[in-house]
Design an enzyme around this catalytic site. Structure first.
Site, PDB file in Angstrom:
ATOM      1  N   HIS A 366       0.822  -1.205   0.000  1.00 13.51           N
ATOM      2  CA  HIS A 366       0.000   0.000   0.000  1.00 13.51           C
ATOM      3  C   HIS A 366       0.854   1.252   0.000  1.00 13.51           C
ATOM      4  O   HIS A 366       0.525   2.240  -0.646  1.00 13.51           O
ATOM      5  CB  HIS A 366      -0.933  -0.009   1.204  1.00 13.51           C
ATOM      6  CG  HIS A 366      -1.612  -1.339   1.369  1.00 13.51           C
ATOM      7  ND1 HIS A 366      -2.029  -1.824   2.552  1.00 13.51           N
ATOM      8  CD2 HIS A 366      -1.898  -2.273   0.445  1.00 13.51           C
ATOM      9  CE1 HIS A 366      -2.545  -3.019   2.372  1.00 13.51           C
ATOM     10  NE2 HIS A 366      -2.470  -3.309   1.111  1.00 13.51           N
ATOM     11  N   CYS A 679      -7.489  -0.809 -18.569  1.00 16.80           N
ATOM     12  CA  CYS A 679      -6.915  -0.033 -17.465  1.00 16.80           C
ATOM     13  C   CYS A 679      -5.833  -0.761 -16.686  1.00 16.80           C
ATOM     14  O   CYS A 679      -5.479  -0.355 -15.588  1.00 16.80           O
ATOM     15  CB  CYS A 679      -8.020   0.420 -16.518  1.00 16.80           C
ATOM     16  SG  CYS A 679      -8.944  -0.945 -15.795  1.00 16.80           S
TER      17      CYS A 679
HETATM   18  C1  PEP Z   1      -6.326  -5.063 -13.356  1.00 15.53           C
HETATM   19  O1  PEP Z   1      -6.501  -6.138 -12.803  1.00 15.53           O
HETATM   20  O2  PEP Z   1      -5.784  -4.950 -14.478  1.00 15.53           O
HETATM   21  C2  PEP Z   1      -6.747  -3.810 -12.709  1.00 15.53           C
HETATM   22  C3  PEP Z   1      -6.691  -2.667 -13.357  1.00 15.53           C
HETATM   23  O3  PEP Z   1      -7.151  -3.859 -11.422  1.00 15.53           O
HETATM   24  P1  PEP Z   1      -6.146  -4.023 -10.186  1.00 15.53           P
HETATM   25  O4  PEP Z   1      -4.763  -3.836 -10.682  1.00 15.53           O
HETATM   26  O5  PEP Z   1      -6.562  -2.990  -9.204  1.00 15.53           O
HETATM   27  O6  PEP Z   1      -6.444  -5.424  -9.755  1.00 15.53           O
END
Ligand code: PEP
Ligand code: MG
Length: 755
Positions: A366, A679
């Protein structure tokens, strides 16, 4: 019969008197040498100091030739003194010249002395000097004499680290500037030059001596009580006590806190005349010296745990409990810590913070996430750095390579200063691009957005010139606090985010906790495979109260606006429908209550589980939009844990299997006219983003620092030409498209800058 002329307490008091005199550092050392010689009834007492050249320089002596002072030197490992410096252990010899390491220094005239007792001067586990006594007659020094020397060495250790002595050392042409090059894991790119600020400054002991043994033991016991209570609280509030590896670590800590052997050693030192804090420091110093030489990583870790405890005990005893964030920071602070919580990092004044180095912490921790939001370079897993640096040491870090240089030489400093200038020039180029749209050479407009999750992220929306926030990780707010944020608190947070974004869209992702995202107040069952366990939307649907409260907070915060909500880890269409229904029913309740609601609510799903790829046809009919979470999709497609460093580079996001999966998603969305974005981390790599645009993705969301480089790439790309090439590459198979993509970029003038 040789025996200490006075007890340790009297010796300590005399040492203290010497320290308090208005004399030069050199005079003080000379007096200490004389004092120790008479105390141990030795003909010789010498103080060797480890200097900049890593040599042990004779700094003061009673009994050896005066001309040898500042001239006689031994390398670490050389002679008896060098052997003590290397091993950090006492040497007690009745016939010193028979020892294989003995080395004769003619300038000292020491050939006439037969017996030898040398102890290391230890500070934070590092040998900073050696204290020696010698006698002509062969004899074995007693335990009490060893004790007297060790006690003196402890006082000397503090003195050798004092500004008063360091300027004396500098006057002898030696600066205390041992260079150090350490390596860790780069957690956030960027180069920083500055000075060390220890997150928890070293405890300064002012009172070494105590007359009332019982009172000191009572102080120690009271402090131990506090320490045990702290450990118990830590175990219960983190809720980690029943989780495999964590449980083991905490149990070890608890064991040390109750360890009689450790406590007895401290009590013994108190009985020898030390104050409680000096006694803890004395036992800790021995432990540290052994720790630094311990080859077994498991044992070393456990000694490290003990060291942490001793540190805490010292803080309790001396009342020095604050962190450096509370003090005056230098302008170019590089904070060095064993570990740190995300909230502690936010306590630092951002304008003066240049970088962060941690002994613990991996990429997913974190504190690393927060440091990225603050846009400072971060390096984690730098073993034992806190034991090897002092406040104010010059330090350079390179967050891309994981290199840390402490007390660097001028060449290294120059090279990095040049790197910083280059980096700034490149950033300036991206700044110039800020107002320009991301359009390919053949006219395809690509929307570039940022990933965010904290209020400190929000200014990046403006700075980077991004089109919006493509992924707002709402769980970060939950991970930062010790108690569950109330609905009103959540609402305030979301409202602040929307306000800061202005007209730009924000896609809020509902709570994605579980797996590596630990929220201290959710006590969950221990799971064998938490990444594939009860997490994200699964938790949200099984425990609807939490998700309902969050949805309500989002709906209220977006009153009169367009709200985008998406659900993480959706695995089948029905899960999405249930989640959407929850949004609709909350909306209905609000309407019935006459509360203001959003102008429009758009609901979407993240595509992170491969099973969803085989249900796209059904899914696209229900969603307003999709967003590919390529980090998790990769992890599940290749069955490769994303947080396991051994697997970090094993599978390439441009592997044809991944590219085909991404192609399938893009096509299904195109056919149904469903907006789709991506993303995950790959969106922020210019080369990977190039392939995504080639596949037809026209919306990407990434770390703010990646927007400039990805935009520069987009504006130099002919998408149509790449799409055609991509078809033929996919038809021909192979292991990864990376090389072909790089050749295409080079041959077609596509600009690929790293962040
Ligand atoms: C992902 O899994 O690509 C994502 C964007 O979410 P996180 O990295 O928060 O799991
Ligand atoms: Mg994910």
């Amino acid at each position: 019969m040789p025996y200490p002329a006075v007890g340790p307490r009297v010796l300590l008091r005399r040492l203290r008197e010497v320290m308090a005199e208005q004399e030069t550092a050199q005079e003080k050392l000379d007096r200490i040498a004389a004092l120790v010689a008479s105390n141990v009834v030795a003909e010789v007492c010498s103080i060797y100091v480890r200097d900049d050249r890593d040599e042990l320089q004779l700094f003061a002596t009673e009994g050896l030739r005066r001309e040898a002072v500042h001239r006689a030197r031994l390398k670490v490992g050389e002679g008896l003194v060098g052997t003590i410096a290397r091993s950090a252990e006492v040497l007690n010899l009745s016939d010193a010249q028979a020892h294989p390491a003995f080395r004769y220094l003619p300038e000292t005239g020491e050939e006439i002395y037969s017996s030898f007792l040398g102890v290391p001067i230890l500070r934070s586990g590092r040998v900073t000097g050696v204290l020696v006594v010698q006698n002509r007659r062969p004899r074995h020094y007693s335990e009490e004499e060893e004790e007297a020397l060790q006690t003196t060495a402890m006082v000397l250790a503090e003195f050798l680290a004092s500004p008063e002595f360091l300027s004396e050392l500098a006057a002898h042409g030696e600066k205390k500037s041992r260079r150090l090059h350490l390596r860790g894991e780069g957690l956030n790119a960027g180069v920083a030059l500055g000075q060390v600020v220890l997150h928890q400054p070293k405890v300064v002991i002012r009172n070494f001596v105590a007359d009332d043994i019982e009172a000191e033991i009572a102080r120690l016991n009271a402090a131990l009580e506090d320490l045990r209570a702290h450990v118990d609280e830590l175990i219960s509030t983190t809720g980690l006590s029943n989780q495999g590896e964590h449980a083991e670590i905490f149990e070890t800590v608890r064991m040390f806190a109750n360890d009689r052997g450790w406590v007895r050693k401290i009590e013994d030192a108190i009985r020898h005349g030390l104050s409680a804090e000096a006694a803890v420091e004395r036992v800790q110093s021995d432990n540290r010296a052994r720790m630094l030489r311990q080859p077994d990583p498991y044992l070393r870790e456990r000694m490290h745990d003990l060291d942490d405890l001793a540190n805490r005990l010292l803080r309790i005893l001396t009342g020095q409990t604050g962190t450096a964030a509370q003090g005056d920071l230098p302008r170019d602070s590089i904070v060095v810590a064993r570990s740190m919580g995300p909230a502690e990092l936010l306590d630092y004044e951002r304008a003066k913070l240049r970088g962060l180095v941690l002994e613990a912490a991996g990429a997913g921790s974190h504190v690393a996430i927060v440091a990225r939001a603050l846009e400072i370079p971060v390096i984690g897993q730098v073993d034992y750095i806190t034991d090897q640096v002092e406040n104010g040491d010059a330090i350079i870090l390179d967050g891309r390579t994981g290199d840390v240089h402490v007390r660097p030489n001028p060449d290294i400093r120059q090279a990095y200063a040049e790197k910083v200038r280059l980096y700034a020039r490149r950033q300036a180029r991206f700044t110039r691009l800020r107002g320009q749209p991301a359009i390919t050479r053949d006219g395809v407009r690509v929307s570039l957005n940022i990933n965010a999750g904290l209020l400190v992220d929000l200014p990046h929306l403006e700075d980077s010139g991004a089109d919006g926030i493509g992924l707002y990780r709402t769980e970060l707010q939950f991970m930062m606090t010790r108690a569950l944020p109330m609905r009103e608190e959540q609402e305030r947070h979301y409202r602040a985010v929307m306000k800061a974004a202005g007209d730009k869209p924000v896609v809020f992702r509902t709570l994605d906790v579980g797996s590596d995202k630990v929220v201290p107040y959710f006590k969950t069952e221990r799971e064998e495979n938490p990444a594939m366990g009860w997490r994200a939307i699964r938790m949200g649907l099984d425990r609807p109260a939490l998700l309902k409260a969050q949805v309500r907070a989002l709906l209220s915060a977006a009153a009169g606006e367009v709200l985008h909500v998406m659900f993480p880890m959706v695995t089948d269409v029905d899960e999405f429908l249930q989640a959407r229904k929850m949004v609709e029913s909350q909306l209905e309740v609000m309407r019935l209550m006459g509360k203001p609601v959003p102008r429009r609510v758009k609901t979407g799903a993240m595509v992170e589980v491969p099973a969803l790829i085989f249900q796209l046809e059904g899914l696209v009919r229900h969603v307003d939009f999709l967003s590919v979470g390529s980090n998790d999709l990769m992890q599940f497609l290749f069955a490769a844990d994303r947080s396991n460093p051994r697997l970090a580079h094993r599978f390439d996001p441009l592997h044809p299997a991944m590219v085909r999966a991404l192609d399938t998603i893009a096509r299904a969305c195109r056919d149904a006219a469903t907006p789709v974005s991506l993303c995950g981390e790959m969106a922020g790599s210019p080369l990977d983003a190039m392939i995504l645009i080639g596949l037809g993705y026209t919306s990407l969301s990434m770390a703010p620092a990646a927007v400039g480089p990805v935009k520069a790439m987009t504006r130099t790309l002919d998408r149509g030409k790449l799409a055609r090439a991509l078809r033929s590459w996919l038809d021909n198979g192979g292991t990864s498209l990376r090389e072909k993509a790089a050749v295409f970029a080079r041959d077609n003038g596509v600009k690929l800058y790293s962040r």
